[in-house]
Design a protein around this motif. Sequence first.
Motif, PDB file in Angstrom:
ATOM      1  N   PHE A   1       0.861  -1.121  -0.150  1.00  0.00           N
ATOM      2  CA  PHE A   1       0.104   0.000   0.052  1.00  0.00           C
ATOM      3  C   PHE A   1       0.824   1.347   0.074  1.00  0.00           C
ATOM      4  O   PHE A   1       0.568   2.347  -0.754  1.00  0.00           O
ATOM      5  CB  PHE A   1      -1.000   0.115   1.221  1.00  0.00           C
ATOM      6  CG  PHE A   1      -2.323  -0.734   0.879  1.00  0.00           C
ATOM      7  CD1 PHE A   1      -3.479   0.064   0.869  1.00  0.00           C
ATOM      8  CD2 PHE A   1      -2.249  -2.165   1.038  1.00  0.00           C
ATOM      9  CE1 PHE A   1      -4.715  -0.584   0.567  1.00  0.00           C
ATOM     10  CE2 PHE A   1      -3.548  -2.798   0.834  1.00  0.00           C
ATOM     11  CZ  PHE A   1      -4.760  -2.012   0.485  1.00  0.00           C
TER      12      PHE A   1
ATOM     13  N   THR B   1       2.423   1.567  -3.462  1.00  0.00           N
ATOM     14  CA  THR B   1       1.734   2.037  -4.647  1.00  0.00           C
ATOM     15  C   THR B   1       0.892   3.015  -4.446  1.00  0.00           C
ATOM     16  O   THR B   1       0.605   3.897  -5.430  1.00  0.00           O
ATOM     17  CB  THR B   1       0.373   0.480  -4.676  1.00  0.00           C
ATOM     18  OG1 THR B   1       1.145  -0.647  -4.752  1.00  0.00           O
ATOM     19  CG2 THR B   1      -0.288   0.869  -5.970  1.00  0.00           C
ATOM     20  N   SER B   2       0.554   3.472  -3.200  1.00  0.00           N
ATOM     21  CA  SER B   2      -0.234   4.796  -3.095  1.00  0.00           C
ATOM     22  C   SER B   2       0.617   5.959  -3.149  1.00  0.00           C
ATOM     23  O   SER B   2       0.112   6.902  -3.319  1.00  0.00           O
ATOM     24  CB  SER B   2      -1.228   4.630  -1.652  1.00  0.00           C
ATOM     25  OG  SER B   2      -0.080   4.724  -0.807  1.00  0.00           O
TER      26      SER B   2
ATOM     27  N   VAL C   1      -7.282   4.906   0.620  1.00  0.00           N
ATOM     28  CA  VAL C   1      -7.440   3.388   0.569  1.00  0.00           C
ATOM     29  C   VAL C   1      -6.596   3.068   2.100  1.00  0.00           C
ATOM     30  O   VAL C   1      -6.163   3.688   2.694  1.00  0.00           O
ATOM     31  CB  VAL C   1      -6.581   2.703  -0.467  1.00  0.00           C
ATOM     32  CG1 VAL C   1      -7.020   3.036  -1.714  1.00  0.00           C
ATOM     33  CG2 VAL C   1      -5.142   3.428  -0.456  1.00  0.00           C
TER      34      VAL C   1
ATOM     35  N   LEU D   1      -9.733  -4.969   3.420  1.00  0.00           N
ATOM     36  CA  LEU D   1      -8.984  -4.073   2.501  1.00  0.00           C
ATOM     37  C   LEU D   1     -10.150  -3.073   1.966  1.00  0.00           C
ATOM     38  O   LEU D   1     -11.116  -3.311   1.947  1.00  0.00           O
ATOM     39  CB  LEU D   1      -8.372  -4.772   1.239  1.00  0.00           C
ATOM     40  CG  LEU D   1      -7.679  -6.165   1.378  1.00  0.00           C
ATOM     41  CD1 LEU D   1      -7.542  -6.685   0.105  1.00  0.00           C
ATOM     42  CD2 LEU D   1      -6.541  -5.677   1.974  1.00  0.00           C
TER      43      LEU D   1
ATOM     44  N   PHE E   1     -11.281   0.250  -0.287  1.00  0.00           N
ATOM     45  CA  PHE E   1     -11.126   0.835  -1.293  1.00  0.00           C
ATOM     46  C   PHE E   1     -12.477   1.658  -1.632  1.00  0.00           C
ATOM     47  O   PHE E   1     -13.433   1.623  -0.862  1.00  0.00           O
ATOM     48  CB  PHE E   1     -11.303  -0.284  -2.659  1.00  0.00           C
ATOM     49  CG  PHE E   1     -10.238  -1.387  -2.502  1.00  0.00           C
ATOM     50  CD1 PHE E   1      -8.521  -0.884  -2.535  1.00  0.00           C
ATOM     51  CD2 PHE E   1     -10.488  -2.733  -2.122  1.00  0.00           C
ATOM     52  CE1 PHE E   1      -7.725  -1.642  -2.646  1.00  0.00           C
ATOM     53  CE2 PHE E   1      -9.331  -3.391  -2.076  1.00  0.00           C
ATOM     54  CZ  PHE E   1      -8.028  -3.232  -2.293  1.00  0.00           C
TER      55      PHE E   1
ATOM     56  N   ARG F   1     -13.667  -1.407  -9.704  1.00  0.00           N
ATOM     57  CA  ARG F   1     -13.468  -2.472  -8.645  1.00  0.00           C
ATOM     58  C   ARG F   1     -14.017  -3.907  -8.891  1.00  0.00           C
ATOM     59  O   ARG F   1     -13.288  -4.872  -8.797  1.00  0.00           O
ATOM     60  CB  ARG F   1     -14.185  -1.780  -7.377  1.00  0.00           C
ATOM     61  CG  ARG F   1     -13.928  -2.733  -6.253  1.00  0.00           C
ATOM     62  CD  ARG F   1     -14.484  -2.218  -4.953  1.00  0.00           C
ATOM     63  NE  ARG F   1     -15.522  -3.133  -4.395  1.00  0.00           N
ATOM     64  CZ  ARG F   1     -16.073  -3.013  -3.013  1.00  0.00           C
ATOM     65  NH1 ARG F   1     -15.615  -2.019  -2.323  1.00  0.00           N
ATOM     66  NH2 ARG F   1     -16.689  -3.807  -2.458  1.00  0.00           N
TER      67      ARG F   1
ATOM     68  N   LYS G   1      -2.517  -4.106  -6.324  1.00  0.00           N
ATOM     69  CA  LYS G   1      -1.973  -2.818  -6.856  1.00  0.00           C
ATOM     70  C   LYS G   1      -2.818  -1.814  -7.585  1.00  0.00           C
ATOM     71  O   LYS G   1      -3.038  -0.738  -7.502  1.00  0.00           O
ATOM     72  CB  LYS G   1      -0.487  -2.949  -7.331  1.00  0.00           C
ATOM     73  CG  LYS G   1       0.654  -3.403  -6.493  1.00  0.00           C
ATOM     74  CD  LYS G   1       1.826  -3.778  -7.176  1.00  0.00           C
ATOM     75  CE  LYS G   1       2.925  -4.239  -6.267  1.00  0.00           C
ATOM     76  NZ  LYS G   1       4.123  -4.488  -6.541  1.00  0.00           N
TER      77      LYS G   1
ATOM     78  N   ILE H   1      -5.795  -0.464  -5.749  1.00  0.00           N
ATOM     79  CA  ILE H   1      -5.345   0.628  -4.747  1.00  0.00           C
ATOM     80  C   ILE H   1      -5.262   2.051  -5.669  1.00  0.00           C
ATOM     81  O   ILE H   1      -5.773   2.979  -5.365  1.00  0.00           O
ATOM     82  CB  ILE H   1      -3.710   0.459  -4.147  1.00  0.00           C
ATOM     83  CG1 ILE H   1      -3.853  -0.490  -3.289  1.00  0.00           C
ATOM     84  CG2 ILE H   1      -3.319   1.623  -3.535  1.00  0.00           C
ATOM     85  CD1 ILE H   1      -2.799  -1.281  -2.571  1.00  0.00           C
ATOM     86  N   THR H   2      -4.541   1.791  -6.928  1.00  0.00           N
ATOM     87  CA  THR H   2      -4.441   2.973  -7.737  1.00  0.00           C
ATOM     88  C   THR H   2      -5.779   3.332  -8.379  1.00  0.00           C
ATOM     89  O   THR H   2      -5.933   4.545  -8.503  1.00  0.00           O
ATOM     90  CB  THR H   2      -3.466   2.424  -9.059  1.00  0.00           C
ATOM     91  OG1 THR H   2      -2.127   1.974  -8.492  1.00  0.00           O
ATOM     92  CG2 THR H   2      -3.262   3.590 -10.028  1.00  0.00           C
TER      93      THR H   2
ATOM     94  N   SER I   1      -8.803   2.755  -7.051  1.00  0.00           N
ATOM     95  CA  SER I   1      -9.551   3.753  -5.845  1.00  0.00           C
ATOM     96  C   SER I   1      -9.143   5.339  -5.611  1.00  0.00           C
ATOM     97  O   SER I   1     -10.106   5.875  -5.575  1.00  0.00           O
ATOM     98  CB  SER I   1      -9.164   2.865  -4.633  1.00  0.00           C
ATOM     99  OG  SER I   1     -10.147   3.441  -3.589  1.00  0.00           O
ATOM    100  N   ILE I   2      -7.852   5.238  -5.633  1.00  0.00           N
ATOM    101  CA  ILE I   2      -7.324   6.646  -5.376  1.00  0.00           C
ATOM    102  C   ILE I   2      -7.628   7.648  -6.601  1.00  0.00           C
ATOM    103  O   ILE I   2      -8.118   8.703  -6.319  1.00  0.00           O
ATOM    104  CB  ILE I   2      -5.827   6.593  -5.106  1.00  0.00           C
ATOM    105  CG1 ILE I   2      -5.340   5.971  -3.865  1.00  0.00           C
ATOM    106  CG2 ILE I   2      -4.906   8.209  -5.126  1.00  0.00           C
ATOM    107  CD1 ILE I   2      -3.922   5.592  -3.533  1.00  0.00           C
TER     108      ILE I   2
END
Length: 141
Positions: free
Chosen positions: A36, A39-40, A72, A83, A85, A92, A123, A126-127, A129-130
């Motif tokens: 996290f 990646t974030s 995230v 997790l 998201f 998703r 990953k 995460i990407t 979701s952000i």
Amino acid sequence: MYELKTKETDNSVIEFIEQVDSPKKREDAFKLLDIFTETSGYEAKMWGPSIIGFGSYHYKYASGHEGDAPLVGFSPRKAKVSLYFAPGDPEREKLLEEFGKHTTGKACVYINKVADIDVDLLKDLITSSIKFLRETYPENN
């Protein structure tokens, strides 16, 4: 006035992970921390007593309810690892199709262990979701 329970705190993420009972869950929590963070691009922060969050955004609903939340995050809980998201991210569901062994809630994806999932898809989740939250709440970036 409704008071948010989950707020960013100054508690130590490392100390929290070190207190996880199961050695295997603790090991997975450290793996997730690395994934996290890398990646974030955000430093891990504790949110409430048990959520490890990355980044933050301010939301405001049509009802007038508003607050802050991590972009995230995850939480190594006793039963499963949660997790977190973005709820509503259209990417998703597609990403979860090949994700591996998991169950879902409104904003959570639950896994037993990191070995059960595709880390590359994690990953991507995460990407995605952000990106979704930054586009949905642009005034907070």
